[in-house]
Design an enzyme around this catalytic site. Structure first.
Site, PDB file in Angstrom:
ATOM      1  N   THR A  57     -34.622  99.623   2.817  1.00 24.79           N
ATOM      2  CA  THR A  57     -33.193  99.518   1.812  1.00 24.79           C
ATOM      3  C   THR A  57     -33.536  99.334   0.173  1.00 24.79           C
ATOM      4  OG1 THR A  57     -32.200  98.642   3.697  1.00 24.79           O
ATOM      5  CG2 THR A  57     -30.906  98.374   1.751  1.00 24.79           C
ATOM      6  N   THR A 134     -36.218  95.957   6.190  1.00 21.28           N
ATOM      7  CA  THR A 134     -36.082  94.662   6.885  1.00 21.28           C
ATOM      8  C   THR A 134     -36.013  94.699   8.361  1.00 21.28           C
ATOM      9  OG1 THR A 134     -33.749  94.691   6.389  1.00 21.28           O
ATOM     10  CG2 THR A 134     -35.205  93.648   4.693  1.00 21.28           C
ATOM     11  N   ASP A 135     -35.532  95.804   8.899  1.00 22.69           N
ATOM     12  CA  ASP A 135     -35.413  96.156  10.348  1.00 22.69           C
ATOM     13  C   ASP A 135     -36.679  95.757  11.007  1.00 22.69           C
ATOM     14  OD1 ASP A 135     -32.739  97.016   9.876  1.00 22.69           O
ATOM     15  OD2 ASP A 135     -33.021  98.877  10.510  1.00 22.69           O
TER      16      ASP A 135
END
Length: 368
Positions: A57, A134-135
């Site tokens: 992101t 971040t996932d």
């Protein structure tokens, strides 16, 4: 008494002023030394930090056609968007990949580990910042924490809001990550995940909120530290670090979460599909029902290593219950209990362990 009439006092006063006002004077005892680069030949020798960009992101913008965020920003663009970064360190950028972290794999992390180790092996490099989605950041950081050979600081950071957001959090997170690498207060932490000012150990960190910028937490283990006003405050030392050699290939390990009414079919399928190991996210302190217990026995009979973790966020897997599928029975039958390691990370550790030790139960058990 006037100074002119006391030559001894005048000499002592002049000496005191020359010491306290001289460039490079040593602070008095008890004074805090500022976190500034060393001075050499009148020029600040800024530390060298390598930023390895992988996507996520932090490197995404909203596509006006679809309305969805997509990877578009390079590592060089990320650096250019951070005011004041040049005053902290000299920056080198490595554009490793530009993908959403949902597309990450252990094989990609293996390549990333090699790239980061290559940078850290250079004597002039103070440390590395990895920008990552971040996932799967909690998993990727743990993989590198287990496989890197250097003890220099490595900080994973990213963003919850993309670069098109009116409130982008990426630039601030990247600034803090570089600051952390350069700070003496952050030594011996291994790989950390640092966002929103909070510093987490790669082993303990979890993503806990799908959209909020304050998503990464370490639960009952606590944060390692916090960054505010340009200073790293150290709260804790890391508790444990497992390190393993990085293999050329990784064995197939399945990760399955059990549930009420589970008939064990997925466990049997994983065995028949060629898995060398299986990690089962059990319930409670590490338990499965009777049907899954039968499937676990089937896996063990085929030489497949079975590790039991838990869906519960905090606490450890414990050999407490003695009914069919209880943690005590699973351990007695040859399963390895994952302790406090989350299932996704237990899978990565089992992959690395199997690559290094094969199905040696004693050595694999010691890893957990």
């Amino acid at each position: 008494m006037p100074m002119a009439r006391n030559p001894v006092l005048a000499i002592l006063t002049a000496l005191f002023l020359s010491l306290t006002l001289a460039p490079g004077a040593v602070p008095m005892a008890g004074a805090a030394a500022p976190e500034t680069p060393a001075v050499k030949d009148g020029t600040k020798a800024l530390p060298l930090v390598v930023v390895v960009s992988t996507g996520g992101t932090i490197a995404e913008k909203t596509d006006p056609k679809t309305g969805g965020a997509v990877p578009t920003v390079s590592g060089d663009d990320l650096i250019a968007a951070v005011p004041g970064l040049a005053a902290l360190a000299r920056i080198e950028v490595v554009n490793y990949s530009n993908i959403d972290s949902s597309q990450m794999t252990p094989e990609r992390w293996a390549g990333l580990s090699r790239a980061v180790d290559a940078a850290l092996a250079r004597p002039e490099v103070a440390g590395v910042v990895v920008t990552h989605g971040t996932d799967t950041m909690a998993e990727g950081s743990f993989f590198l924490d287990a496989t890197l050979t250097s003890d220099k600081p490595v900080v994973f950071t990213g963003a919850m809001n993309d670069a098109s957001s009116p409130f982008p959090d990426g630039p601030g997170n990247l600034y803090n990550a570089v600051l952390q690498v350069c700070s003496p207060a952050s030594r011996d932490w291994g790989v950390t995940v640092t966002l929103n000012g909070y510093i987490n150990s790669a082993r303990d960190v979890r993503k806990t909120q799908t959209t909020n910028v304050q998503t990464f937490e370490s639960g009952e283990k606590g944060y390692l530290g916090y960054i505010t006003s340009g200073t790293v405050s150290r709260f804790n030392d890391r508790l444990r670090r497992v390190r393993l050699p990085l293999p050329e290939t990784l064995p197939k390990v399945a990760f399955l979460a059990t549930y009420a009414g589970d008939d064990g079919a997925f466990v049997r399928h994983a065995v028949d599909d060629g898995a060398k190991g299986i990690v089962i996210d059990g319930v409670g302190s590490g338990n499965v029902n009777e049907a899954v217990y039968g499937a676990v026995k089937y896996a063990l009979s085929k030489g497949v290593v079975v590790v039991i973790s838990t869906t519960v966020y905090y606490g450890s897997v414990e050999p407490v219950y003695g009914d069919l599928g209880g943690g005590l029975m699973l351990e007695k039958d040859g399963c390895i209990l994952a302790g406090d390691l989350p299932g996704q990370k237990a899978r990565l550790l089992l992959m690395l362990g199997l690559a290094g030790y094969g199905p040696d139960a004693a050595k694999l058990k010691a890893l957990f």
